[in-house]
Design an enzyme around this catalytic site. Structure first.
Site, PDB file in Angstrom:
ATOM      1  N   LEU A 280     -37.973 -16.934  30.693  1.00  0.00           N
ATOM      2  CA  LEU A 280     -38.265 -18.085  30.941  1.00  0.00           C
ATOM      3  C   LEU A 280     -38.497 -19.228  30.621  1.00  0.00           C
ATOM      4  O   LEU A 280     -40.161 -19.814  30.605  1.00  0.00           O
ATOM      5  CB  LEU A 280     -39.929 -17.446  32.228  1.00  0.00           C
ATOM      6  CG  LEU A 280     -39.853 -16.570  31.868  1.00  0.00           C
ATOM      7  CD1 LEU A 280     -41.257 -15.731  32.918  1.00  0.00           C
ATOM      8  CD2 LEU A 280     -38.833 -16.624  34.357  1.00  0.00           C
ATOM      9  N   GLY A 281     -37.571 -19.119  29.087  1.00  0.00           N
ATOM     10  CA  GLY A 281     -37.657 -21.124  28.729  1.00  0.00           C
ATOM     11  C   GLY A 281     -37.758 -22.148  29.875  1.00  0.00           C
ATOM     12  O   GLY A 281     -37.794 -22.024  31.506  1.00  0.00           O
TER      13      GLY A 281
ATOM     14  N   MET B 214     -34.798 -23.766  31.264  1.00  0.00           N
ATOM     15  CA  MET B 214     -33.929 -23.212  32.821  1.00  0.00           C
ATOM     16  C   MET B 214     -34.288 -22.382  33.740  1.00  0.00           C
ATOM     17  O   MET B 214     -34.487 -22.323  34.158  1.00  0.00           O
ATOM     18  CB  MET B 214     -32.691 -23.257  31.923  1.00  0.00           C
ATOM     19  CG  MET B 214     -31.914 -24.210  32.111  1.00  0.00           C
ATOM     20  SD  MET B 214     -30.649 -25.205  32.743  1.00  0.00           S
ATOM     21  CE  MET B 214     -29.412 -23.533  33.501  1.00  0.00           C
TER      22      MET B 214
ATOM     23  N   ASP C 152     -40.725 -12.980  29.832  1.00  0.00           N
ATOM     24  CA  ASP C 152     -40.804 -13.412  28.875  1.00  0.00           C
ATOM     25  C   ASP C 152     -41.010 -12.983  27.581  1.00  0.00           C
ATOM     26  O   ASP C 152     -41.999 -11.798  27.737  1.00  0.00           O
ATOM     27  CB  ASP C 152     -41.106 -14.529  29.108  1.00  0.00           C
ATOM     28  CG  ASP C 152     -40.284 -15.963  27.562  1.00  0.00           C
ATOM     29  OD1 ASP C 152     -39.305 -16.379  27.868  1.00  0.00           O
ATOM     30  OD2 ASP C 152     -41.445 -15.964  26.856  1.00  0.00           O
ATOM     31  N   ARG C 153     -40.248 -13.429  25.865  1.00  0.00           N
ATOM     32  CA  ARG C 153     -41.110 -12.653  25.496  1.00  0.00           C
ATOM     33  C   ARG C 153     -42.351 -12.941  24.601  1.00  0.00           C
ATOM     34  O   ARG C 153     -43.403 -12.936  24.122  1.00  0.00           O
ATOM     35  CB  ARG C 153     -40.356 -13.105  23.740  1.00  0.00           C
ATOM     36  CG  ARG C 153     -38.967 -11.750  24.080  1.00  0.00           C
ATOM     37  CD  ARG C 153     -38.026 -12.213  22.503  1.00  0.00           C
ATOM     38  NE  ARG C 153     -37.864 -13.713  22.330  1.00  0.00           N
ATOM     39  CZ  ARG C 153     -37.116 -13.981  21.321  1.00  0.00           C
ATOM     40  NH1 ARG C 153     -36.749 -13.197  20.460  1.00  0.00           N
ATOM     41  NH2 ARG C 153     -37.008 -15.239  21.167  1.00  0.00           N
TER      42      ARG C 153
ATOM     43  N   ASN D 164     -24.682 -18.526  29.591  1.00  0.00           N
ATOM     44  CA  ASN D 164     -23.674 -19.444  28.611  1.00  0.00           C
ATOM     45  C   ASN D 164     -22.788 -18.461  28.360  1.00  0.00           C
ATOM     46  O   ASN D 164     -22.164 -18.844  26.793  1.00  0.00           O
ATOM     47  CB  ASN D 164     -23.901 -20.327  28.189  1.00  0.00           C
ATOM     48  CG  ASN D 164     -23.970 -21.936  28.733  1.00  0.00           C
ATOM     49  OD1 ASN D 164     -24.023 -21.899  29.979  1.00  0.00           O
ATOM     50  ND2 ASN D 164     -24.787 -22.384  28.291  1.00  0.00           N
TER      51      ASN D 164
ATOM     52  N   GLY E 281     -29.552 -28.052  34.494  1.00  0.00           N
ATOM     53  CA  GLY E 281     -30.777 -28.818  33.284  1.00  0.00           C
ATOM     54  C   GLY E 281     -32.079 -28.626  33.971  1.00  0.00           C
ATOM     55  O   GLY E 281     -32.200 -27.534  34.707  1.00  0.00           O
TER      56      GLY E 281
ATOM     57  N   LYS F  25     -17.529 -22.335  34.402  1.00  0.00           N
ATOM     58  CA  LYS F  25     -18.281 -23.153  33.416  1.00  0.00           C
ATOM     59  C   LYS F  25     -18.071 -23.639  32.251  1.00  0.00           C
ATOM     60  O   LYS F  25     -18.117 -24.357  31.971  1.00  0.00           O
ATOM     61  CB  LYS F  25     -19.510 -22.407  33.350  1.00  0.00           C
ATOM     62  CG  LYS F  25     -21.044 -22.992  32.586  1.00  0.00           C
ATOM     63  CD  LYS F  25     -21.276 -24.296  33.534  1.00  0.00           C
ATOM     64  CE  LYS F  25     -22.810 -24.429  33.367  1.00  0.00           C
ATOM     65  NZ  LYS F  25     -22.993 -24.782  31.514  1.00  0.00           N
TER      66      LYS F  25
ATOM     67  N   ASN G 184     -18.089 -27.536  30.610  1.00  0.00           N
ATOM     68  CA  ASN G 184     -18.239 -28.070  29.921  1.00  0.00           C
ATOM     69  C   ASN G 184     -17.620 -28.513  29.410  1.00  0.00           C
ATOM     70  O   ASN G 184     -17.970 -29.338  27.846  1.00  0.00           O
ATOM     71  CB  ASN G 184     -19.394 -26.808  29.018  1.00  0.00           C
ATOM     72  CG  ASN G 184     -20.751 -26.848  30.002  1.00  0.00           C
ATOM     73  OD1 ASN G 184     -21.032 -26.872  31.593  1.00  0.00           O
ATOM     74  ND2 ASN G 184     -21.695 -25.805  29.031  1.00  0.00           N
TER      75      ASN G 184
ATOM     76  N   GLU H 178     -16.914 -31.821  30.170  1.00  0.00           N
ATOM     77  CA  GLU H 178     -18.013 -32.646  29.680  1.00  0.00           C
ATOM     78  C   GLU H 178     -18.264 -33.398  28.690  1.00  0.00           C
ATOM     79  O   GLU H 178     -18.502 -34.591  28.888  1.00  0.00           O
ATOM     80  CB  GLU H 178     -19.706 -31.529  30.118  1.00  0.00           C
ATOM     81  CG  GLU H 178     -21.057 -32.092  29.705  1.00  0.00           C
ATOM     82  CD  GLU H 178     -22.338 -31.372  30.035  1.00  0.00           C
ATOM     83  OE1 GLU H 178     -22.458 -30.602  28.671  1.00  0.00           O
ATOM     84  OE2 GLU H 178     -22.266 -30.717  31.323  1.00  0.00           O
ATOM     85  N   TYR H 179     -17.575 -31.942  27.875  1.00  0.00           N
ATOM     86  CA  TYR H 179     -17.481 -32.957  26.018  1.00  0.00           C
ATOM     87  C   TYR H 179     -16.366 -33.833  26.504  1.00  0.00           C
ATOM     88  O   TYR H 179     -16.426 -35.303  25.932  1.00  0.00           O
ATOM     89  CB  TYR H 179     -16.560 -31.661  25.444  1.00  0.00           C
ATOM     90  CG  TYR H 179     -18.006 -30.774  25.117  1.00  0.00           C
ATOM     91  CD1 TYR H 179     -18.284 -30.070  25.013  1.00  0.00           C
ATOM     92  CD2 TYR H 179     -17.727 -30.111  23.426  1.00  0.00           C
ATOM     93  CE1 TYR H 179     -19.906 -29.009  25.157  1.00  0.00           C
ATOM     94  CE2 TYR H 179     -18.148 -29.226  22.649  1.00  0.00           C
ATOM     95  CZ  TYR H 179     -19.413 -28.815  23.356  1.00  0.00           C
ATOM     96  OH  TYR H 179     -19.861 -27.648  23.140  1.00  0.00           O
TER      97      TYR H 179
END
Length: 314
Positions: free
Chosen positions: A8-9, A11, A30-31, A86, A114, A164, A168, A171-172
């Site tokens: 549950l960070g 994202m 979550d931890r 990811n 994001g 994905k 990415n 995106e780079y």
């Protein structure tokens, strides 16, 4: 629909909130006990009704592997594990095979959006068997942006994270192009309003994009980017994209160069550039700069030996 969500960070927490706003029952773990609805993964599984669906949003690699192994021991046939981190697509294929021996389904989801996804939705690239993807569609519909776009069932297991990964990599390359353009504009005496130039490109140009919008936002907050250090990490997908290109013999010059540029950003004193400077001094007599910042004599200055090598047998 009921779903368990692990991690549950930034994202995961926002995704859980978006799902709840859409009327879904989310049991989060979550931890950090302050974020969790349950104290253990076992308790999370016990709170869910069969057939269960558990979405994993933890860092790729070891943390994801450990979490999926624990879930494999707790879940039952007919349940489904979704990896939304990811992860490498090859890891997905291994996880699906391992869970499949016990009749547990596996779906991989590449997620993009994001910190803005909670409001605008998340682009979802999904890999897995039709049966499991179809069952999870209410969750995907709640997470994706409104409208027809923003979701694809890209193929079988691994396809979501492969898509994905390529996303990415692109995106780079896009970020590197914007960054190089900014540096050139800053170096020029011709353009006096660099932030305004980028802002003018937001409408009516072929390079308008969300990345350009974010670039303008960054320059509004710090016009000279004076508060930042020229250091850029890579999260792994760029490397995997380049490796996949090698595996499939597909040339990716722009994406590969953008990855290497990130590597270069981490070097305060590039060893390779030291050698380039030394070689330029040797063959051309170009001045070099010492560690103390002083210019040393060129190879063709008085006293320097610039004799070519002896003729060798051809």
């Amino acid at each position: 629909m009921q779903i368990g969500l692990i991690g549950l960070g930034k994202m995961g927490g926002n995704m859980a909130e978006r799902l709840r706003r859409a009327g879904h029952d989310v049991v989060g773990y979550d931890r950090d006990p302050a974020k969790s609805d349950v104290g253990t993964l076992k308790e999370l599984v016990e709170r869910l009704e069969a057939p269960r669906a558990v979405w994993v949003m933890v860092p790729a690699g070891g943390p994801t592997q450990a979490t999926i192994e624990q879930l494999g021991a707790l879940l039952s046939a007919g349940d489904t594990v979704i990896d939304g981190g990811n992860s490498n697509y090859k890891d997905d294929q291994r996880h699906a095979a391992e869970l499949g021996t016990d009749g547990i389904g596996f779906v991989d989801v590449g997620v993009s959006g994001g910190v803005w996804g909670i409001e605008y939705g998340y682009a979802l690239m999904v890999g897995g068997e039709d049966e499991y993807v179809h069952r999870l569609m209410p969750i995907f519909e709640a997470l994706k942006p409104e409208g027809e776009d923003g979701f694809v069932h890209a193929g079988g297991v691994g396809a979501g994270h492969f898509a994905k990964m390529v996303h990415n990599g692109i995106e780079y390359g896009m970020m590197q192009s914007f960054a190089e353009g900014w540096e050139l504009l800053e170096a020029s005496d011709a353009v006096t309003d660099v932030p305004g130039t980028f802002k003018s490109w937001r409408h009516g140009t072929v390079i308008r994009s969300w990345l350009l919008d974010l670039l303008v936002r960054a320059l509004e907050e710090d016009p000279d980017l004076a508060e930042l250090k020229g250091y850029a990490e890579d999260s792994g997908e760029g490397r995997w994209t380049v490796q996949a290109a090698v595996d499939h013999a597909v040339p990716l010059p722009a994406i590969t160069a953008s990855l290497y540029a990130r590597f270069a950003s981490r070097q305060d004193d590039s060893p390779a550039m030291k050698m380039v400077a030394a070689l330029r001094n040797q063959f051309g007599g170009h001045a070099i700069t010492s560690v103390e910042g002083q210019h040393a004599k060129g190879a063709d200055s008085p006293g320097a030996d610039v004799s070519p090598p002896a003729e060798t047998e051809r």
